[in-house]
Scaffold this active site. Structure first.
Site, mmCIF file in Angstrom:
data_model
loop_
_atom_site.group_PDB
_atom_site.id
_atom_site.type_symbol
_atom_site.label_atom_id
_atom_site.label_comp_id
_atom_site.label_asym_id
_atom_site.label_seq_id
_atom_site.Cartn_x
_atom_site.Cartn_y
_atom_site.Cartn_z
ATOM 1 N N GLY A 187 -14.443 2.935 4.420
ATOM 2 C CA GLY A 187 -13.376 3.628 3.927
ATOM 3 C C GLY A 187 -11.924 2.873 3.805
ATOM 4 N N SER A 188 -11.309 3.373 2.772
ATOM 5 C CA SER A 188 -10.162 2.287 2.209
ATOM 6 C C SER A 188 -9.623 2.765 1.029
ATOM 7 C CB SER A 188 -10.382 0.877 2.298
ATOM 8 O OG SER A 188 -11.560 0.735 1.658
ATOM 9 N N ARG A 189 -8.845 1.865 0.423
ATOM 10 C CA ARG A 189 -8.036 2.289 -1.030
ATOM 11 C C ARG A 189 -7.925 1.029 -1.847
ATOM 12 N NH1 ARG A 189 -2.382 5.317 -0.571
ATOM 13 N NH2 ARG A 189 -1.693 3.918 -2.590
#
Length: 218
Positions: A187-189
């Site tokens: 999970g991240s961007r």
């Protein structure tokens, strides 16, 4: 579909842990509580399947073109706005941000072909990936690409769960669009800081695929 090399250690540890839990359950729980034993087995196997899927590399036909910018990751477009660059560039840039959920493929790819001018890791916080300050305050790795005299910056940004960013690039590398640039775990961007005159072809909340979806032209 293949499994990414960054997942080998995590998958091995997960298999060992699941095996131990299920063996203990088989001998000490299932004889007295068979339903509970079955529930434990199902839950641990589901978690193992999730971890395997997280590190998957699906087969895809990547986009091609000289003037296009492709998505560097799978996810959802959450930001398209003009911002003042906080790193490398002294001027304003057009920011496009893609949020990656734990269910997305987490391989990160080069959005363009060209030369790597800058590659820098920054330690930081672990705010949730959609927080506005995650772009500047979170753990991140920034890369600047140059193609035909134009430059863009791409940030791999850690989220509340992602606490390991991997980047394979260094200044001077010649890279091709769609090839791997790195990986972010859990999970991240990813943010792109583009020239203001870039033509954007995506919208807020649009789902994109790394190396496939064309974000725009420059």
């Amino acid at each position: 579909m293949k499994i990414h090399k960054e997942g080998y250690a995590s998958i091995f540890i997960s298999i060992v842990v699941v095996a131990i839990i299920n063996l203990l359950t088989l001998f000490f729980v299932s004889p007295a509580y068979p339903v509970l034993g079955s529930i434990v087995t199902v839950i641990t196997l589901v978690l193992l399947i999730f971890i395997l899927s997280f590190f998957r590399i699906p087969k895809r036909i990547h986009a091609e073109g000289e003037d296009i910018i492709v998505a560097p990751c799978d996810g959802t477009v959450v930001v398209i706005e003009e911002v003042q660059a906080d790193e490398y560039f002294p001027d304003k840039r057009l920011q496009v941000s893609i949020f990656m959920s734990p269910l997305n493929v987490h391989v990160n790819r080069n959005p363009v072909s060209g030369e790597v001018l800058y590659s820098q890791y920054h330690p930081g916080k672990y705010l949730v990936a959609w927080h506005p300050k995650s772009s500047t305050d979170n753990e991140r790795h920034s890369v600047v690409y140059r193609q035909n005299g134009k430059e863009m910056l791409v940030k791999q940004i850690a989220g509340a769960l992602a606490k390991r960013i991997v980047n394979y690039l260094k200044p001077g590398d010649q890279v091709k669009m769609g090839e791997e640039m790195g990986f972010i775990k859990f999970g991240s961007r990813v943010d792109l800081l583009l020239p203001l005159d870039t033509e954007i072809d995506v919208k807020i909340n649009q789902k994109v695929k790394g190396g496939v979806t064309v974000l725009g032209k420059w």
